[in-house]
Design an enzyme around this catalytic site. Sequence first.
Site, PDB file in Angstrom:
ATOM      1  CG  HIS A 606      -4.967  -6.979  -5.813  1.00 32.77           C
ATOM      2  ND1 HIS A 606      -5.171  -6.091  -6.841  1.00 32.77           N
ATOM      3  CD2 HIS A 606      -6.187  -7.178  -5.270  1.00 32.77           C
ATOM      4  CE1 HIS A 606      -6.457  -5.761  -6.893  1.00 32.77           C
ATOM      5  NE2 HIS A 606      -7.094  -6.410  -5.960  1.00 32.77           N
ATOM      6  CE1 TYR A 722     -12.852  -0.042  -2.136  1.00 33.14           C
ATOM      7  CE2 TYR A 722     -13.388  -2.146  -3.121  1.00 33.14           C
ATOM      8  CZ  TYR A 722     -12.617  -1.015  -3.083  1.00 33.14           C
ATOM      9  OH  TYR A 722     -11.600  -0.849  -3.989  1.00 33.14           O
TER      10      TYR A 722
END
Length: 905
Positions: A606, A722
């Site tokens: 990531h 989120y």
Amino acid sequence: MVSPEGRGDTGQSDWPQTRTGANPSREWSGGQHKATYFSRSPGAVHGARCQPTPRMAEAHQAVAFQFTVTPDGVDFQLSREALKHVYLSGINSWKKRLIRIKNGILRGVYPGSPTSWLVVIMATVGSSYCNVDISMGLVCHIQRCLPEGCGPYQTPQTRALLSMAIFSTGVWMTGIFFFRQTLKLLLSYHGWMFEMHGQTSHFTKVWAICVRLLSSRRPMLYSFQTSLPKLPVPSVPATIQRYLESVRPLLDNEEYYRMEMLAKEFQDKTAPRLQKYLVLKSWWATNYVSDWWEEYIYLRGRTPLVVNSNYYVMDFVLVKNTDVQAARLGNIVHAMIMYRRKLDREEIKPVMALGMVPMCSYQMERMFNTTRIPGKKTGLLLPLNERYGSAQHRAWLSANDPAPHTGQGRPRQRPGKAGSSWVIECAVGEPVPGWSRGKGGAPCCPALACPLASVADVLQHLSDSRHVAVYHKGRFFKVWLYEGSRLLKPRDLEMQFQRILDDPSLPQPGEERLAALTAGGRVEWAQARQAFFGSGKNKASLDAIERAAFFVALDEESHHYDPEDEASLSLYGKALLHGNCYNRWFDKSFTLISFKNGHVGLNTEHAWADAPIIGHLWEFVLGTDTFHLGYTEAGHCIGKSNSMLAPPQRLQWDIPDQCQAVIESSYQVAKALADDVELYCFQFLPFGKGLIKKCRTSPDAFVQIALQLAHFRDRGRFCLTYEASMTRMFREGRTETVRSCTSESTAFVQAMVEGTHMKAHLQNLFRKASEKHQNMYRLAMTGSGIDRHLFCLYVVSKYLGVSSPFLAEVLSEPWRLSTSQIAQFQIRMFDPDQYPNHLGPGGGFGPVADDGYGVSYMIAGENTIFFHVSSKFSSSETNAQRFGNHIRQALLDIADLFQVPKADS
């Protein structure tokens, strides 16, 4: 022997280097000294002294030249074939350099071009012959300033032409600068995002015409980079006001009042000083968030990458191209290298919003040839058994705890397995996979909290790589992608992968689970790497993996999606997310995973980029594989293979018992994480974005509100939510947080749960919640989000040694519902209306909080949505399948409000 780049026997790398790109193999025979040199071409990787006779023949062909020193002189022997490969490799390298130079020039003068420069020169010269001085005397002034010369070319005519060329170049460069600044100013306008569909203002229409005019010339991938505006720093009052608004539905009156007081104190006393430094950084840096985000959120995280950070991407699941594993992999790898070549040549079109607003492309630079190297010390790091609870640590706590009575901001501990270390963790609150987690699932960032844990990984990116590393049945191989300067064809790659599948050799001691080091703790991996992989064959083989274009895993099991077996999609996702914890190299930018039945997928690190970037590559690869490369009727790659290609090279290891113990420890840590993950993936068939559009709302807002309803039904309460949005309309922008749990959405959910409200009232509440969500999403995309600004203020406070109870509490709040929509159709590789079954379900990630959910979703077409829901078995409060069922029902209940007919499920 072969070169270190293509080692086949001992793997040693400590030979004396006689010249770049070659290593000598020395043999002493009597009084003679024989030295043999090998090229670094693909033909140079096949020979090894321990191999049978056919390999020796290949090694002999790999010789570039050899010489024998005798008392009578030096005897040279040359190999034309090897020299040919060296020559072709050099030509290819120079071609790449010239292409980079050309692209740099074209990118540097965009929106101008060499043709426009010639036009300006011709116009100036033409006007001069017509006795029209468009330079208003500047050409004459330039001519007078030119040095006098007596050569044959220093005639008055030549001096006049040179003066006009200099003037024209100046005008041309001034025009380019003006156009660029104008385009940057135009791209700084984001009012178009906040206008209702079909109600575009005249100002926005004029703006759109100007943007199209200035960007009408065909751009290269990075042509707009210098024209993109910088990410603006929001004002502190605006950020705090939006923050308080976001937490209002989650706090009772007393808690909200306390938070208001903390916010007011921070805004009046601490924030002005922090904001000044942040504004100063925004003036100096390209992006005031991205470098800190990459370093502190990703690279300084010490927890394992598997489950916590890496995410997965799935193949087409409703169609199948071939059952032949090696053939599918041959096409996929060839398509990936085609994409890399386009990337290097900047032939990929930049992603454009509305077809005219460019998105930043800088994240694509590190897609290939990139590896995350485990962390080294960057500051004070105590011995493993002294980190937590030591005198030094207690002293630091006493001096730095900003909220001693509440414990907010206090570093937290996480006990490891027997014999493992305590890990320093400090709550800073961001649900990015890879952060450490504290009690209650609060994400933690050890990098900012305590200098005792100051270590960081490094992203190693190479300009080029000519091979891939392959794992199969516990063995590692190196497969060349080129023959000389020619990219191997899919049929050749299929042959190479089939050779690996047919190889009967057994793993070397410690080799089978070696990749578990990349799945365990980062500190343990860094220590093992330094202790056991710093020299010899281990270093050479590790270099072959880390310097590969990407990593390939050939799995022995089969996975696919069977609509009649719902669990099949979840099992497919689990295999991609973590595999068996040692058949993926989690440090590589991405691992290409090939299953025995021909299906493929990705496991992606990531730190180097966000999901839409790898999605762009994946769309190109799947489209190229299906619609451009194709297969024979028997399922093999099209074309004829070159049987003369040398087989893949087996990597050699010498792994001592101590290292094997570390590998086993890392494997147990990773396995515990993997076994704890519950993943529930499903296809929602009743409707897709087609029906949602009939409800006159955003598909993303529709799903997000449904998630709020589902979560309330599942847990009986609301939570901080989120949702990832992008900020790529700004230079080097990455992501921003959308806080999806709003007062409007909670009002709608409560009304739905009560079940006593009229349908018209519920529709009104839903529309208000939808409009609120869309507005927040737009604010986040345009640089007016909440969390990145607060994160950067927190970083500045740590640099300055300033304590802030407000920031400590804000950034320690747990995100128990982390969501993300998966981008699709970034490239128009095929018509989805003509091929409706060519859909990928996207991908997913592990749960962010220990007692929370991770949800990714792809609104894959007009009539379907794919969901990936994750949680942890160890939490008694969560259940991924139960939550998935709540999501299904919530979507159906909201659709019923608008009485739109749905397809049969």
